[in-house]
Enzyme design. Structure first.
Site, PDB file in Angstrom:
ATOM      1  N   HIS A 199       0.854  -1.179  -0.011  1.00 38.41           N
ATOM      2  CA  HIS A 199       0.107  -0.045   0.018  1.00 38.41           C
ATOM      3  C   HIS A 199       0.735   1.270   0.093  1.00 38.41           C
ATOM      4  O   HIS A 199       0.563   2.254  -0.647  1.00 38.41           O
ATOM      5  CB  HIS A 199      -0.844  -0.199   1.214  1.00 38.41           C
ATOM      6  CG  HIS A 199      -2.083  -0.471   1.157  1.00 38.41           C
ATOM      7  ND1 HIS A 199      -2.921  -1.297   1.839  1.00 38.41           N
ATOM      8  CD2 HIS A 199      -3.185  -0.266  -0.220  1.00 38.41           C
ATOM      9  CE1 HIS A 199      -4.127  -1.449   1.372  1.00 38.41           C
ATOM     10  NE2 HIS A 199      -4.110  -0.959  -0.062  1.00 38.41           N
ATOM     11  N   ARG A 300      -6.980  -1.077 -15.037  1.00 38.64           N
ATOM     12  CA  ARG A 300      -7.041  -2.210 -14.302  1.00 38.64           C
ATOM     13  C   ARG A 300      -8.454  -2.107 -13.335  1.00 38.64           C
ATOM     14  O   ARG A 300      -7.988  -1.705 -12.269  1.00 38.64           O
ATOM     15  CB  ARG A 300      -5.799  -2.448 -13.286  1.00 38.64           C
ATOM     16  CG  ARG A 300      -4.404  -2.727 -14.237  1.00 38.64           C
ATOM     17  CD  ARG A 300      -3.313  -2.953 -13.027  1.00 38.64           C
ATOM     18  NE  ARG A 300      -2.177  -3.469 -13.627  1.00 38.64           N
ATOM     19  CZ  ARG A 300      -1.225  -2.764 -13.844  1.00 38.64           C
ATOM     20  NH1 ARG A 300      -0.987  -1.463 -13.826  1.00 38.64           N
ATOM     21  NH2 ARG A 300      -0.073  -3.460 -14.370  1.00 38.64           N
ATOM     22  N   ARG A 336      -9.557  -3.144 -19.086  1.00 44.22           N
ATOM     23  CA  ARG A 336      -9.670  -4.336 -18.781  1.00 44.22           C
ATOM     24  C   ARG A 336     -10.592  -5.179 -17.839  1.00 44.22           C
ATOM     25  O   ARG A 336     -10.942  -4.331 -16.893  1.00 44.22           O
ATOM     26  CB  ARG A 336      -8.147  -4.563 -18.316  1.00 44.22           C
ATOM     27  CG  ARG A 336      -8.040  -6.310 -18.093  1.00 44.22           C
ATOM     28  CD  ARG A 336      -6.567  -6.518 -17.630  1.00 44.22           C
ATOM     29  NE  ARG A 336      -6.272  -6.302 -16.338  1.00 44.22           N
ATOM     30  CZ  ARG A 336      -4.984  -6.221 -15.653  1.00 44.22           C
ATOM     31  NH1 ARG A 336      -4.150  -6.561 -16.473  1.00 44.22           N
ATOM     32  NH2 ARG A 336      -5.102  -6.014 -14.400  1.00 44.22           N
ATOM     33  N   GLU A 425      -0.408 -12.620 -22.092  1.00 44.33           N
ATOM     34  CA  GLU A 425       0.400 -12.708 -21.069  1.00 44.33           C
ATOM     35  C   GLU A 425       0.816 -14.029 -20.570  1.00 44.33           C
ATOM     36  O   GLU A 425       1.323 -14.201 -19.684  1.00 44.33           O
ATOM     37  CB  GLU A 425      -0.323 -11.934 -19.943  1.00 44.33           C
ATOM     38  CG  GLU A 425      -1.577 -11.810 -19.603  1.00 44.33           C
ATOM     39  CD  GLU A 425      -2.273 -11.086 -18.434  1.00 44.33           C
ATOM     40  OE1 GLU A 425      -1.461 -10.471 -17.836  1.00 44.33           O
ATOM     41  OE2 GLU A 425      -3.414 -10.843 -18.491  1.00 44.33           O
ATOM     42  N   ASN A 448       4.320  -8.391 -17.510  1.00 40.22           N
ATOM     43  CA  ASN A 448       4.708  -8.782 -16.112  1.00 40.22           C
ATOM     44  C   ASN A 448       4.130 -10.179 -15.879  1.00 40.22           C
ATOM     45  O   ASN A 448       5.079 -11.147 -15.754  1.00 40.22           O
ATOM     46  CB  ASN A 448       3.839  -7.932 -15.187  1.00 40.22           C
ATOM     47  CG  ASN A 448       3.817  -6.498 -15.212  1.00 40.22           C
ATOM     48  OD1 ASN A 448       4.974  -5.855 -15.888  1.00 40.22           O
ATOM     49  ND2 ASN A 448       3.105  -5.748 -15.296  1.00 40.22           N
ATOM     50  N   ASP A 449       3.116 -10.733 -16.446  1.00 38.68           N
ATOM     51  CA  ASP A 449       2.798 -12.026 -16.341  1.00 38.68           C
ATOM     52  C   ASP A 449       3.470 -13.014 -17.559  1.00 38.68           C
ATOM     53  O   ASP A 449       3.784 -13.868 -17.217  1.00 38.68           O
ATOM     54  CB  ASP A 449       1.219 -12.011 -16.416  1.00 38.68           C
ATOM     55  CG  ASP A 449       0.615 -11.888 -15.239  1.00 38.68           C
ATOM     56  OD1 ASP A 449       1.294 -12.192 -14.129  1.00 38.68           O
ATOM     57  OD2 ASP A 449      -0.264 -11.067 -15.149  1.00 38.68           O
ATOM     58  N   ARG A 459       6.079 -13.486  -9.720  1.00 39.55           N
ATOM     59  CA  ARG A 459       6.198 -12.269  -9.623  1.00 39.55           C
ATOM     60  C   ARG A 459       6.136 -11.540  -8.666  1.00 39.55           C
ATOM     61  O   ARG A 459       6.411 -10.176  -8.302  1.00 39.55           O
ATOM     62  CB  ARG A 459       5.502 -11.407 -10.858  1.00 39.55           C
ATOM     63  CG  ARG A 459       3.919 -11.590 -10.290  1.00 39.55           C
ATOM     64  CD  ARG A 459       2.877 -11.077 -11.418  1.00 39.55           C
ATOM     65  NE  ARG A 459       2.880  -9.607 -11.414  1.00 39.55           N
ATOM     66  CZ  ARG A 459       1.934  -8.868 -12.287  1.00 39.55           C
ATOM     67  NH1 ARG A 459       1.267  -9.546 -13.067  1.00 39.55           N
ATOM     68  NH2 ARG A 459       1.754  -7.559 -11.952  1.00 39.55           N
ATOM     69  N   CYS A 496       1.373  -3.244 -22.341  1.00 35.28           N
ATOM     70  CA  CYS A 496       1.000  -2.398 -20.966  1.00 35.28           C
ATOM     71  C   CYS A 496       1.532  -3.022 -19.919  1.00 35.28           C
ATOM     72  O   CYS A 496       1.239  -2.466 -18.568  1.00 35.28           O
ATOM     73  CB  CYS A 496      -0.748  -2.435 -20.838  1.00 35.28           C
ATOM     74  SG  CYS A 496      -1.273  -4.117 -20.768  1.00 35.28           S
TER      75      CYS A 496
HETATM   76  C1  PEP Z   1       0.849  -7.791 -16.861  1.00 39.24           C
HETATM   77  O1  PEP Z   1       0.842  -8.685 -16.581  1.00 39.24           O
HETATM   78  O2  PEP Z   1       1.875  -7.305 -17.518  1.00 39.24           O
HETATM   79  C2  PEP Z   1      -0.227  -6.758 -16.798  1.00 39.24           C
HETATM   80  C3  PEP Z   1      -0.097  -5.517 -17.458  1.00 39.24           C
HETATM   81  O3  PEP Z   1      -1.243  -6.792 -16.137  1.00 39.24           O
HETATM   82  P1  PEP Z   1      -1.112  -6.988 -14.597  1.00 39.24           P
HETATM   83  O4  PEP Z   1       0.260  -6.343 -14.120  1.00 39.24           O
HETATM   84  O5  PEP Z   1      -2.233  -6.244 -13.843  1.00 39.24           O
HETATM   85  O6  PEP Z   1      -1.303  -8.348 -14.177  1.00 39.24           O
HETATM   86 MG    MG Z   2      -1.093  -9.541 -15.982  1.00 40.19          MG
END
Ligand code: PEP
Ligand code: MG
Length: 573
Positions: A199, A300, A336, A425, A448-449, A459, A496
């Site tokens: 947070h 998001r 999303r 992803e 990221n995923d 992650r 993204c």
């Molecule tokens: C990602 O996975 O890169 C993504 C943009 O979504 P989040 O980080 O919300 O999982």
């Molecule tokens: Mg993701």
């Protein structure tokens, strides 16, 4: 010199995890720690220990007082800050927490011990649940400290009044403390505990403050010690010398200079690359409305509902989406659908008993268990579209197969949302991107995923950061495959994930054929600069060099060698 110690010698560098790019210099102000009282401390009334009934009443009053105080703070705050304060107030008002403490007091346990042990039980439950709930443990402990202080008549713990722009330092900073900060007087936040997705880091990021977490030894610095906080490299330097101050001043000036360019994203030879912002709330949309971004590449939506115990209604959602769409005034907004589960558990949607939630029923897959959530969300989005007269794009997270993409697109179109895409992803989706793009209008790479699943690396864990790196050539191969499919189908392929906010990586992504980049609004100026100072052919050469490398480190080095000198100087490479 980088040490993990409590040395205060000038020039000593303490290391942690930085959030953001900025660097500041200022005096330390330590946050008042929680009261240290013996577990058997008694509630005192009129100078003598209270009896059990009076102690009980004092505790009930303390819980009520803390809950009311936090609620009042929540009313004065807004956005995420207000939401987390409300959630913390709800914890203080939680009947189960209070009842368990009172039951222990009734059974003869001293009040402080009773509060401690009940909070410890709840904290263990939260930690076992992991993810978002585990990060709420800080809030829970803040409730404990406040209730103990209130019951024993001690001053409330927290941030002292700030008299000059300061670096706020704490072992951990509860949202209630963060919210109470006088922003005009805060230069940066540095904590010894906490995580970069906790947070404190999220709120600091939203407020535009540089933040460092996990800085061992920082709470040993006396108040007033001047420190240099560098969020880009995750360091705190004690008593910086003039040379370092000058370097920071030059960096700040360079950042400000980058912000002057507001042109649409494009390479130096005019190849367009849309530069967009990632948001999580309607307020984020309002805050970035004045920024020179070409829209929102990732909204998001689960962020809106992290604190909710029950699913939001169609009307509630429509109102939030309409507010965000209105704020962006017709610019593109990619919404999303809920990405609940794993690192983003929602109380009303998350599967309770998954051993590997990142591999479980999360994101779009929840259509199998909670089809009504997606149906309601798409209907709400269509309502917002009608109400605002704008046309949002919609995309689903965690799509693995072309059939899932087809089913999602059918549902969205049946609701009247015209432009439909999916996130890429999961490696399977990247490898079959051409089939997926046959079903939808666009895709957006969630790197990221994608990195997490490609490299089989959680992650949420910092210790494997070298594997969880979008520069890993295997991850870049998946991005390249997706971009190639986009070119074949003639459809947009955006990014993204966080990698879009890395200016050096942005050049590679453009070279691979990515058509838009979406990131936190503060990251846009540096990315814009990088892209506008290289031709498409240069970006393509960088992409080829990165793909040809055999490690993430070599890929980054190879690309850096191809960057022009002007960009190197301006971006501090
Ligand atoms: C990602 O996975 O890169 C993504 C943009 O979504 P989040 O980080 O919300 O999982
Ligand atoms: Mg993701």
């Amino acid at each position: 010199m980088t040490v993990q110690s409590t040395s205060l010698a000038p020039g000593t560098v303490l290391s942690g995890v930085g959030v953001g790019r900025r660097a500041v210099v200022g005096p330390v102000v330590q946050v008042r720690p929680a009261p240290v009282v013996p577990a058997d401390a008694a509630v005192v009334v009129d100078g003598s220990p209270a009896d059990r009934a009076t102690t009980r009443r004092a505790l009930e009053d303390a819980f009520a007082q803390v809950a009311a105080g936090l609620s009042e703070q929540a009313e004065r705050a807004s956005g995420t800050v207000a939401e987390v304060l409300t959630a913390t107030a709800q914890m203080a008002a939680d009947p189960a927490l209070r009842a368990q403490v009172l039951a222990k007091v009734d059974a003869g346990e001293p009040p402080v011990q009773a509060i401690d042990s009940v909070v410890a039980t709840f904290a263990a439950m939260f930690e076992a649940a992991g993810g978002y709930l585990a990060e709420r443990v800080t809030d829970l402990r803040s409730v404990r400290d406040r209730v103990v202080a209130a019951a024993l008549g001690l001053p409330a713990p927290g941030v002292p009044e700030l008299h000059e722009p300061s670096v706020v330092v704490a072992r951990d900073l509860a949202p209630a403390d963060t919210a109470a900060l006088d922003l005009a007087q805060v230069l940066a936040i540095v904590t010894e505990l906490g995580g970069p997705t906790g947070h404190t880091a999220i709120i600091a990021g939203q407020l535009g403050l540089p933040c460092l977490v996990r800085v061992t030894g920082v709470t040993d610095l006396p108040d007033g010690t001047v420190v240099a906080v560098d969020a880009a490299d995750g360091t705190v330097t004690v008593s910086p010398d003039d040379a370092q101050r000058a370097r920071f001043a030059a960096r700040a000036a360079a950042e400000r200079a980058l912000e002057q360019d507001t042109a649409a994203g494009a390479t130096s030879d005019g190849h367009p690359v849309a530069l967009m912002a990632n948001i999580g709330t309607a307020e984020d949309a309002e805050r970035i409305a004045g920024n020179p971004v070409q829209g929102v590449g990732l909204f998001r939506t689960e962020v809106l509902f992290l604190e909710r115990a029950s699913a939001p209604t169609r009307e509630e959602q429509a109102a939030v989406y309409a507010r965000a769409l209105r704020a962006l005034g017709g610019r593109k907004v990619v919404v999303r659908t809920l990405d609940a589960g794993a690192d983003k558990p929602l109380a009303f949607a998350t599967q309770p008993d998954e051993e590997n939630p990142a591999l479980g029923v999360r994101g779009y897959r929840q259509v199998r268990t909670h089809p009504e959530l997606l149906a309601t969300q798409l209907a709400a989005l269509a309502d917002a579209q009608r109400e605002t007269g704008t046309t949002p794009w919609v995309m689903a997270p965690m799509i693995a197969t072309p059939d899932e993409a087809r089913d999602f697109a059918a549902l969205a179109r049946a609701n009247g949302v015209a432009t439909v895409g999916v996130m890429v992803e999961i490696p399977a989706a990247a490898l079959r991107a051409a089939d997926i793009l046959a079903e939808v209008d666009f895709v957006s790479l969630g790197t990221n995923d994608l990195a997490q699943y490609c490299m089989a690396t959680d992650r949420l864990r910092g210790e494997l950061a070298d594997l969880l790196d979008a520069w890993q050539p295997a991850v870049l191969d998946l991005v390249a495959a997706t971009a190639r499919a986009g070119a074949v189908r003639g459809k947009p392929v955006g990014v993204c994930g966080e990698s879009a906010s890395d200016p050096l990586m942005s050049l590679v992504l453009v070279g691979l054929g990515v058509t838009s980049l979406s990131m936190s609004a503060g990251a846009v100026p540096a990315v814009r600069y990088a892209v506008r100072h290289h031709t498409l052919a240069q970006c393509q050469a960088m992409a080829a060099a990165a793909l040809a490398a055999r490690s993430a480190t070599l890929a980054r080095q190879a690309v850096l060698e191809l960057v022009n000198d002007e960009a190197k100087a301006a971006l501090g490479w």
